[in-house]
Design an enzyme around this catalytic site. Structure first.
Site, PDB file in Angstrom:
ATOM      1  N   ASP A 365       0.834  -1.188   0.000  1.00 37.75           N
ATOM      2  CA  ASP A 365       0.000   0.000   0.000  1.00 37.75           C
ATOM      3  C   ASP A 365       0.877   1.251   0.000  1.00 37.75           C
ATOM      4  O   ASP A 365       1.861   1.337   0.751  1.00 37.75           O
ATOM      5  CB  ASP A 365      -0.895  -0.028   1.244  1.00 37.75           C
ATOM      6  CG  ASP A 365      -1.835   1.139   1.324  1.00 37.75           C
ATOM      7  OD1 ASP A 365      -2.725   1.240   0.457  1.00 37.75           O
ATOM      8  OD2 ASP A 365      -1.687   1.967   2.254  1.00 37.75           O
ATOM      9  N   GLU A 401       1.709  -0.403  -5.078  1.00 41.92           N
ATOM     10  CA  GLU A 401       0.778   0.674  -5.376  1.00 41.92           C
ATOM     11  C   GLU A 401       1.679   1.896  -5.566  1.00 41.92           C
ATOM     12  O   GLU A 401       2.168   2.472  -4.596  1.00 41.92           O
ATOM     13  CB  GLU A 401      -0.208   0.901  -4.238  1.00 41.92           C
ATOM     14  CG  GLU A 401      -1.234   1.964  -4.571  1.00 41.92           C
ATOM     15  CD  GLU A 401      -2.188   2.252  -3.416  1.00 41.92           C
ATOM     16  OE1 GLU A 401      -3.352   2.565  -3.687  1.00 41.92           O
ATOM     17  OE2 GLU A 401      -1.769   2.171  -2.245  1.00 41.92           O
TER      18      GLU A 401
END
Length: 721
Positions: A365, A401
């Site tokens: 993330d 990401e």
């Protein structure tokens, strides 16, 4: 600190010296070793809790290399513990030690209990942040668990499935089975439930090869949510990077969650499914400087979290320390992955989940936040370099990401091998095409062929793009074709939260409708999106439930909804099962035909002398696209010819690989189009193998030189016969 002075001959210390490794609590039948990093502390106490909540404190007398350690004899497996850490209280200098705070072990393998929102969980006084809070936090915070697990993995081993053969299914552990009528009621919403045949059979039948689990590291809800009676459902608020989240365990939270998680992984592996974890190392649940003190803040606040960089003095003297947190995550803090101990924690955590828990990869993330060196994005940073040379981690699936919450953090196409990346440019382009806003098909073709503009120039392969049209945040596919605008009123923020850049189209009516014509068009558009995703070059990622029409009723930021808004509804009543069948058919074609999942870039030239081009783009008239066609902003129809005779890539023993050839037609316009199948010397006949146009059913035969009418907003896939 030294052990102190003996009081009499023959005395035995209650706490043995132990050792400074491994970090965390390491159980043995004789004694349990405790080791925790707190380099600026003046004292560390291990607190053991009995079954009635009674607390017994053991001061650690040994410190080496910034690690406090000691071994305590006779500690049973399952014992609850925490740390109390003393030291300077100088918030302005980044020192927030407070022995009234019971702290979680950052290396705890399991966590018991949850956070109760109370002023006691803050190291400072809420009314006077510069003053220390002396209220005991232990009644209001979770506790670490002494774990020892002898799980029998049998013959379980990493599959190491190639990226080009991978299809990812992003899911939430609880949301996947909370409403599943074929999962035993007591297992719904748990690790055990996810490992049941009802789930694994479904995923295998659909055709996915890997599950990507939304965060399962131990997490807690933000204070703001707890004050409002809400929860953090998604889990992007981690506090324990070695502990499976206890809320997903059916068997208990005194270490049972570790065994249950392993059993789930084993069951998924037995079904041929890899397990990828969504990991959130970029920030912790402690929030900003005035957030709760649950673990890291009370151990090494200054070393864990990045601070703003003060301007240098004109006379070159060091500027004063500024305790202001530097935040590029949007969550109050940014973990400093360039700090050696933080780097060690991240690497040790990753290796633990691979070697002990048998997971197959990770999705990071806000990965750009972890690459920051002196707050600048650096793709040669310590973390990426260490992972790339690590003999364990360099062989697992690594997904970035490739952005954070800052402008300069957007780095799509820049992560080094062996990383692959979420490709939001694919998402936006394909959404725009199917809603009629693509302004031509030049960029659409680039995305369909693997986004070579992003990944080919640095030696990466087409699988480096993780293609997706939806993810956990944002609209579902059904909502993407049902709503023009977000409807997040139930989130309690007056519909201010969530993006307004949805690139969606409601097809004439906002929200659900009984208009049969609109519903049919929406379902066809959902099928178009799913078919395009599954057949594009790259690594496809599906969001759980999209294949069957899951809706969040227009909520594009449902992170607080641990309820039917977020859970998959498995009833057939309102399911879009026609979309499921198209998705399944597209994934079957991808699986059975290597021409549709090639590892080398298309070159637009023959793979064999006098053969067809490996990739050709066709105008509806039947000719190859011209330069003028590529810049025709009114064009919303494209034909993609993929040759299978032969493939450019050799087989595992160097053999030439031959597959069928395919023609994929996409009509993103609102009008039907008659396209011509070009006369050629290589492919003379074919059949429809996938279609969202009801007038072109699968099985229909076609011939070179013939014409086919393709309905508005539809996909047709032809396979050579």
């Amino acid at each position: 600190m030294t052990p102190g002075i003996w009081t009499h001959p023959g005395q035995h210390a209650a706490v043995w010296p132990g050792r400074n490794y491994p970090l965390g609590a390491t159980w043995s039948a004789e004694a349990t070793n405790f080791a925790v990093h707190a380099p600026a502390a003046t004292g560390v106490t291990v607190c053991l809790f009995d079954e009635h909540g009674g607390e017994k404190r053991h001061a650690l007398t040994e410190q080496s290399l910034g690690i406090w350690h000691g071994a305590i004899p006779g500690v049973p497996v399952g014992t609850l513990y925490g740390y109390r850490v003393d030291g300077p209280w100088h918030p302005e200098s980044g020192l927030r030690f407070n022995p009234a705070q019971l702290l979680l072990d950052p290396f705890a393998r399991a966590v018991s209990g949850a956070v109760t929102h109370d002023p006691a969980i803050y190291a400072h006084q809420l009314e006077a942040p510069d003053e220390r809070n002396d209220t005991d936090s232990s009644p209001y915070v979770p506790r670490s668990v002494v774990v020892h697990d002898d799980f029998d993995w049998g013959g379980d081993a990493p599959m190491h499935r190639r990226w080009r053969d991978t299809v990812i299914y992003e899911l939430h552990v609880k949301g996947m089975t909370a409403l599943h009528d074929r999962v035993p009621e007591e297992l719904r919403g748990t690790y055990a439930g996810l490992g049941t045949p009802a789930v694994t059979d479904y995923l295998k039948d659909l055709g996915v090869t890997a599950v990507e689990l939304l965060p399962i590291h131990q997490f807690v809800s933000e204070p703001r949510l707890m004050e409002n009676g809400q929860v953090n459902y998604w889990g992007y608020n981690s506090i324990g990077f070695f502990a499976p989240h206890n809320g997903y365990a059916a068997s208990g939270d005194r270490g049972e969650q570790v065994t249950e998680f392993k059993a789930m992984v084993k069951a998924l592996h037995e079904a041929g499914l890899e397990v990828i974890l969504d990991v959130v190392f970029n920030h912790t649940a402690e929030g900003g400087a005035l957030g709760p003190s649950l673990s890291f803040r009370g151990l090494d606040d200054r070393g864990t979290y990045q601070r703003v960089r003060p301007e240098p003095n004109e006379d070159d003297t060091p500027p004063p320390y500024d305790d202001t947190y530097w935040d590029v995550t949007g969550c109050g803090n940014t973990v400093d992955a360039s700090n050696p101990h933080v780097l060690r924690l991240i690497l040790d955590s990753l290796r633990y989940w691979v070697t002990e828990m048998h997971v197959d990869g990770f999705r990071f993330d806000l990965a750009s936040a972890l690459t920051r060196v002196r707050q600048e994005v650096d793709m040669d940073c310590h973390l990426l370099t260490a992972i790339g040379q690590d003999p364990v981690l360099r062989h697992v699936k690594l997904i970035a990401e490739p952005w954070d919450a800052s402008m300069d953090g957007y780095r799509v196409g820049e992560f080094p091998p062996p990383w692959v990346e979420w490709n939001d440019q694919y998402r936006d382009t394909i959404r725009d095409f199917w809603r009629g806003h693509s302004a031509g098909i030049r960029t659409v073709a680039t995305r369909l062929a693997g986004s070579s503009d992003l990944y080919a120039d640095d030696g990466r392969s087409p699988y480096s793009t993780v293609n997706f049209v939806t993810a956990h945040d944002g609209f579902t596919v059904r909502d993407l074709v049902t709503y023009d605008h977000k409807h997040n009123e139930a989130n309690g923020e007056d519909n201010r939260d969530g993006t307004d850049n949805n690139r969606s189209w409601n097809h004439g009516v906002e929200g659900e409708t009984d208009d049969a014509e609109i519903v049919a068009l929406r379902r066809r558009q959902a099928a178009n999106l799913m078919a395009t995703l599954c057949l594009s070059n790259g690594t496809p990622m599906l969001t759980a439930g999209d294949e069957r029409g899951r809706t969040q009723h227009g909520n594009n930021n449902a992170y607080t909804h641990d309820d039917e808004t977020s859970w998959i509804d498995w009833r057939p009543d309102d399911a879009w099962l026609d979309v499921y069948e198209v998705t399944k058919a597209a994934l079957r074609l991808r699986r059975e035909h290597p021409a549709l999942r090639q590892r080398h870039w298309f070159e637009g030239r023959p793979a064999i002398k006098d053969g067809p081009k490996d990739l050709a783009w066709l105008h509806p008239s039947g000719r190859e696209m011209t330069a003028d066609d590529w810049f025709d902003e009114s064009l919303a129809v494209i034909g993609m010819f993929v040759s299978g005779a032969p493939l450019r890539s050799p087989g595992p023993r160097g053999e030439q690989q031959v597959d069928r050839s395919f023609m994929i037609w996409l009509n993103g316009s609102g009008d039907s189009v008659t396209f011509t199948l070009p006369e050629n010397e290589w492919v003379q006949s074919g059949e429809v193998v996938l279609s969202t146009d009801p007038d072109q059913p699968p099985g229909a035969a076609v011939k070179a030189g013939g014409a086919i009418e393709l309905g508005a907003h539809s996909v047709v896939v032809l396979r050579q016969t």
